[in-house]
Structures are given as C-alpha cells and as structure tokens.
Design an enzyme around this catalytic site. Structure first.
Site: not given
Ligand code: PEP
Length: 255
Positions: A238-239, A178, A172, A102, A10-12, A217, A100
């Site tokens: 994500g990151g 994040g 999640e 966010e 997920n590049w957000k 994470s 999600h």
């Molecule tokens: C996400 O955006 O779904 C996520 C899990 O982010 P991260 O891996 O950065 O925690």
C-alpha cells in the site's frame, strides 16, 4: 514447481489521473527488463486513473500490468456508482483485488459478497487477488487460522483446480495494514504456509502453483526478509507503492 514473484502496488484512494501518469512513468524509468522477467509487477490505481495509466503502459511498452482495487459482481444494471468486471477488462485490467480488509471492515463486505466478486472477475477473464487476514483481536484470541481459513474457503469453494492454480491470494493481517507494524517474517510465512496447505486439502497440487503474497506495511527495508521465505511469493504493497523509488526498490528486493 516455480512460482514467479508477484509484487502489486495498491494505491488506494490516492493519485489523480495526472499524478498517476507521473507515478507509472517514474516506475517505468526505474525498472529494467530483467526485473520483469523475475517479477510480475502490477499497479492498482483508483478507477479514475486506470485509463490514463493503461495509455502510458501501452504507449511506452511498459511490462507493468494493470490491476483494479475493487469491482461490482454484476455486469450491468441499476447499481449507481459501481464498476463492472467487463468495464475493467476492456481497459486492459488483468487483476482485481477482492476482499481487501478495507472493503471488508470499512465497507462491510462479507465472505459471500467477496466470493461473488471473485467469480465475476474470473468470468470476465481477469485474475482475482483474494485478500484475507485477521484483526488484532482475532490474532490475540488465537483465531487467525479459523478466520483466514474461513475467508479462503468462502472465496475458493467450488472452483476448478486449474482456476485455483492461477489465482493470487494475499495474506494481509489487518493489524499490519497501514500501521507501520509488519508481521515478522515467521508470522507471515506461518500464515501463508497454512493457507497453502488449506488449498492443498481441497485442490491438491494446484496449491503449489497458487501465488500467495504477504501484505501489511511492506517497505524496501523488510521485503528481502519476507521474500526469503519459501512460501511467500510476493507482496501487496500500500503506502510504499505511492513512491516510485520505494516501490521500485521493493520490486528489486534482491539488489
Ligand atoms: C494494502 O493496502 O494492501 C497494504 C498492505 O497497505 P500498507 O502496505 O500501507 O500496509
């Protein structure tokens, strides 16, 4: 029942379409045929990069699949700034993340909105990735199962069994997204096991086919431990998905 591994990035709100082209090309160089046999590899760039990434995937015959991070539930109309399911499907998008954290916590999407989006994604022939997860306060109040059970039920209510079998769910925990603070393998497996049994209660054996991911994470150092858990079928990343080297290491978690 064997469930194919599923790892999505997920590049957000990161990457211009030019940066996204480079990212998907680099990822393509780092993965091999055998990796795709074992894992469904999905990238979810921002809307503005979908067309460019799709073009690279097609031109280079990459078995990388395309996902979107969000969608509106209506097909067309006066919804300034929104993107419809049909627009995504036409771009070769196969998966759409709905719910999600966010979207739920920053943009105020409730269970009813998430459920409408999930159905709209299905109606357009794509596969939803339904994200559920509790906040830290909810975990500390021992409400994790209440919260993720409610989010799951709201998303899946009334669906046909075979549809549920084809869905992807992502657990999640909000406190792990994040933050660099991953759930322990046991916490992740416990919540995912709970979700699978919750699916079984309403949809029977479909629960053995639904893929359930962990997200929060995930990085190249912790993925193998998570994947060793029987009920964890993959990861929503994500990151660490922004760096093709680290995302490729996550996809190749067994190496
Ligand atoms: C996400 O955006 O779904 C996520 C899990 O982010 P991260 O891996 O950065 O925690």
């Amino acid at each position: 029942m064997t469930r194919k591994d599923f790892i999505a990035g997920n590049w957000k709100m990161h990457a211009t379409h030019l940066e996204a082209i480079q990212m998907v090309q680099k990822l393509g160089y780092r993965l091999e045929e055998a990796d795709y046999d074992r894992v469904d590899v999905v990238v979810c760039p921002p809307f503005t990069a979908l067309r460019s990434v799709q073009t690279v995937i097609e031109a280079d015959y990459l078995p990388i699949q395309l996902g979107a991070q969000n969608v509106h539930f209506e097909e067309k109309g006066a919804y300034t700034g929104e993107i419809s399911p049909g627009m995504l499907a036409k771009l070769g998008v196969g998966y759409v993340i709905v719910g999600h954290s966010e979207r739920r916590h920053v943009f105020g999407e409730d269970d009813a909105t998430v459920a409408k989006k999930l159905r709209a994604v299905l109606a357009a022939g794509m596969t939803p990735i339904l994200a559920v997860g509790e906040t830290l306060e909810e975990r500390e109040a021992d409400a994790t199962e209440d919260v993720i059970g409610r989010q799951l039920d709201a998303g899946l209510r009334g669906l046909d069994t075979d549809v549920v079998a084809g869905l992807v769910v992502a657990y999640e925990p909000v406190w792990a997204i994040g933050t660099g603070r991953t759930a322990t393998n046991e916490q992740a497996a416990e919540a995912i096991g709970f979700l699978r049994e919750r699916i079984r209660a309403s949809f029977g054996d479909a629960a053995d086919a639904t893929r359930i991911l962990y997200g929060g994470s995930v990085n190249p150092g912790n993925i193998a431990g998570l994947m060793a858990k029987r009920d964890i079928d993959g990861a929503l990343v994500g990151g660490a998905s922004l760096d093709p080297d680290s995302f490729a290491s996550i996809v190749r978690y067994w190496v």
